[in-house]
Design a protein around this motif. Structure first.
Motif, short mmCIF file in Angstrom:
data_model
loop_
_atom_site.label_atom_id
_atom_site.label_comp_id
_atom_site.label_asym_id
_atom_site.label_seq_id
_atom_site.Cartn_x
_atom_site.Cartn_y
_atom_site.Cartn_z
N ARG B 18 48.21 65.41 64.96
CA ARG B 18 46.95 64.29 65.61
C ARG B 18 46.74 62.71 65.03
O ARG B 18 45.80 62.17 65.06
CB ARG B 18 45.74 65.37 65.30
CG ARG B 18 45.47 65.55 63.11
CD ARG B 18 44.47 66.38 63.85
NE ARG B 18 44.32 67.58 64.02
CZ ARG B 18 44.86 68.82 63.75
NH1 ARG B 18 45.30 68.92 62.04
NH2 ARG B 18 44.85 70.47 64.56
N SER B 19 47.92 62.00 65.45
CA SER B 19 48.25 60.69 65.76
C SER B 19 48.93 60.63 65.83
O SER B 19 49.73 60.58 66.15
CB SER B 19 48.11 60.55 63.15
OG SER B 19 48.59 59.04 63.48
N ARG B 21 50.21 57.32 65.25
CA ARG B 21 51.67 56.91 64.85
C ARG B 21 52.80 57.90 64.05
O ARG B 21 53.64 57.50 63.53
CB ARG B 21 50.53 56.07 63.65
CG ARG B 21 49.75 55.68 63.71
CD ARG B 21 49.28 54.50 62.04
NE ARG B 21 49.17 55.75 61.53
CZ ARG B 21 49.58 56.89 60.54
NH1 ARG B 21 50.11 55.99 59.81
NH2 ARG B 21 48.69 57.50 59.61
N ARG B 36 51.30 52.44 57.56
CA ARG B 36 50.53 51.05 57.19
C ARG B 36 51.01 50.29 56.07
O ARG B 36 51.74 51.28 55.19
CB ARG B 36 48.63 51.73 57.38
CG ARG B 36 48.02 52.59 58.46
CD ARG B 36 47.04 53.40 58.66
NE ARG B 36 45.65 53.25 57.95
CZ ARG B 36 44.76 53.30 57.79
NH1 ARG B 36 44.67 54.79 57.63
NH2 ARG B 36 44.02 52.37 57.11
N GLY B 82 46.78 61.24 56.04
CA GLY B 82 47.32 60.71 57.17
C GLY B 82 48.24 62.25 56.91
O GLY B 82 47.97 63.18 58.03
N GLU B 83 49.62 62.64 56.17
CA GLU B 83 50.91 64.03 56.92
C GLU B 83 50.10 64.44 56.04
O GLU B 83 50.03 64.08 54.62
CB GLU B 83 51.29 63.23 57.56
CG GLU B 83 51.94 62.15 58.27
CD GLU B 83 50.68 60.98 58.67
OE1 GLU B 83 50.34 60.68 58.96
OE2 GLU B 83 51.87 59.62 57.56
N ALA B 114 41.83 65.17 59.17
CA ALA B 114 42.33 64.41 60.62
C ALA B 114 43.67 64.26 60.33
O ALA B 114 44.22 63.18 60.74
CB ALA B 114 41.63 62.68 60.56
N THR B 115 44.11 65.48 59.50
CA THR B 115 44.96 65.26 58.82
C THR B 115 46.53 65.77 59.94
O THR B 115 45.99 67.23 60.81
CB THR B 115 44.97 66.05 58.02
OG1 THR B 115 44.24 65.58 57.01
CG2 THR B 115 46.60 66.20 56.81
N THR B 116 47.57 65.64 59.62
CA THR B 116 48.50 65.79 60.56
C THR B 116 49.91 67.03 59.92
O THR B 116 50.59 66.52 58.64
CB THR B 116 48.99 65.18 61.44
OG1 THR B 116 48.32 64.73 62.93
CG2 THR B 116 50.44 66.01 62.33
#
Lengths: 320, 320
Positions: B18-19, B21, B36, B82-83, B114-116
């Motif tokens: 879900r990003s 990046r 980042r 993030g992940e 919002a973490t993958t």
């Protein structure tokens, strides 16, 4: 009862940060590190009885192997090593002293590979385990190499000092193969494998199409590359470099040496696919590369020797 | 015998990146993510019998709690999530179906935050465990908040819907406190804690001096901030916000409610130190903030109520 705080203090005293990019290290809620453009992350977990036995492998070697396994994944992408985070389950045959030795073993490899062990976790557990997450870095996403880029016509190479050494060392440790001249070297290759970070980076920079580390053995790992790439890795077993002493161990187990070398795993060498035009440059950059096959139309991997095709299966060590 | 490949396939099918990046996800040697400027990494490990019992907590809740514990560390730094990389030991009371449910529970929280979940490892183990490494990000190293910045005169606040809820929920699950009206809410707070990522980021941006998450309980965690900062967090136990139903659970255990709320842990709220001038802005940004004390000369933490100072100790849940 495990005194987690005392153990964490002893472990922290045994570790050192070795990068100017590390802003906050062990001792806060999280580590803080100044980033490079692309982060590459892999995880490797080893569990007592499933992946190691402390009767065969000293705690320091368990720490080395666990970190080496994760770093080997970074090598296979062509990433540079950065930081490692180690979760340690203390229990089973691993006590607090053993846990400290385990972390010292990991720290020695961290030092050799310019890695900082920047955090982790220590918990009491019914059985011992080590879960390592490594954070690697790259300047350029396009330099990184996956498993999925092998193309027809590519040459297939393997790095290093010969396959089968790690598996042979384990068989000797387990008493299933006799000890002899060269056994100490094989056991060392099992207990303290070297992740091929320098080789992986060099091959990535010169444009390797696909790469994987041989943790499970060439038989299954080459097939993974072939499946991901939609191509066939056609491997010549007669060309396989075997480490000294591997043939004797295979013979003692009643196995064909090349098949044992291809299916044993535990070597942490790299298998790489490069365009024929890059062959000379690859050989110069990584003198230990041996060419063992070619990429053809098909899917997966095929292994043959002078007698014809051979069906290989992953070799089950059946640890306990 | 655990079929690791089948389980990994089922887990992968249950997960989603879900990003934008994320360049390479599950299925290669390592995950590849565009970085980042600053990376923030934390690890949290939970072991069957030591940290959870599947009779009390369903596998999905174990997955949620393990990820929440690690994300809570990112929240306490003011980092964005993030992940996540999850190593799963499958064994004990956790079978392959349970492992998949565990990962689904983690994935639901990953979606909310919002973490993958970008990688991990599944291994057979004598007992179940979950080792989570989370990778968070920040645009600016100077915005991140450690434990070591509390200054004399700072106000001490805690976020959230009341302390003691997680510990009370666990005591009810364990059968050591009676179930009653409000028990379901307390059990939910234990089983599915919410990491305070939004609150942590907001407090970091407005210049909080020090922050920590209350995984072990205010009694020990506030002392860690005081020790790291070289200051004394002077906490008014009468000001402590307690969740509804906590007083009844404490009474059933023969404990003072405020002491139980301060020492129970399991809440994953944030404790923050801010300059008095930032009080109003902090309250606006995080309406749930309750002010519970002040930073003074000294070292560590001091707890008092109308009767005077109280010596608090971490409350031992003694899980099994």
């Amino acid at each position: 009862m495990l005194n987690e705080r005392a153990l964490i203090e002893a472990i922290t005293a045994a570790l050192a940060p070795r990068s100017g990019r590390i802003a906050r290290w062990i001792g806060d809620d999280a580590a803080v590190v100044r980033a490079r453009p692309v982060v590459v992350v892999s995880t490797d977990t080893m569990v007592e009885q499933t992946h190691f036995r402390l009767e065969w492998t000293a705690p320091a070697a368990v720490g080395h192997r666990a970190l080496a396994g994760a770093l080997s994944d970074l090598a296979a992408m062509g990433a540079e090593s950065g930081e490692a985070y180690i979760s340690l389950g203390v229990g089973g045959a691993l006590d607090a002293d053993g846990a400290l030795e385990l972390m010292r073993g990991a720290e020695r490899l961290a030092e050799q590979t310019a890695t900082t062990i920047a955090g982790g976790d220590v918990v009491a557990s019914p059985g011992a385990f080590v879960a390592v997450t490594v954070v690697g870095w790259s300047e350029d996403e396009d330099v990184l190499v996956g498993r999925d880029g092998a193309r027809q016509g590519d040459l297939v190479g393997v790095t290093g000092a010969g396959l089968g050494a790690g598996a042979a060392g384990l068989e000797i440790l387990a008493g299933r193969a006799p000890s002899g001249a060269g056994s100490a070297e094989l056991i060392e290759r099992y207990a303290q494998p070297s992740p091929r970070l320098r080789e992986g980076l060099a091959l990535a920079v010169l444009g390797a199409h696909a790469m994987i580390d041989l943790s499970d053995g060439l038989a299954s790992d080459a097939a993974l590359v072939g499946e991901a790439s939609g191509a066939l890795l056609d491997i010549d077993l007669d060309a396989l470099p075997l480490a000294p002493g591997v043939a004797e161990v295979a013979a003692a187990l009643g196995l064909d040496p090349a098949s044992f070398g291809a299916s044993g795993g535990e070597d942490y060498e790299l298998c790489v696919c490069v365009a024929p035009a890059a062959r000379a440059a690859a050989q110069r950059a990584v003198p230990s590369l041996v060419w063992i096959g070619e990429v053809r139309e098909g899917r997966g991997a095929r292994f043959s020797d002078a007698q014809g095709e051979r069906l290989l299966h992953g070799y089950e060590h059946k640890l306990p």
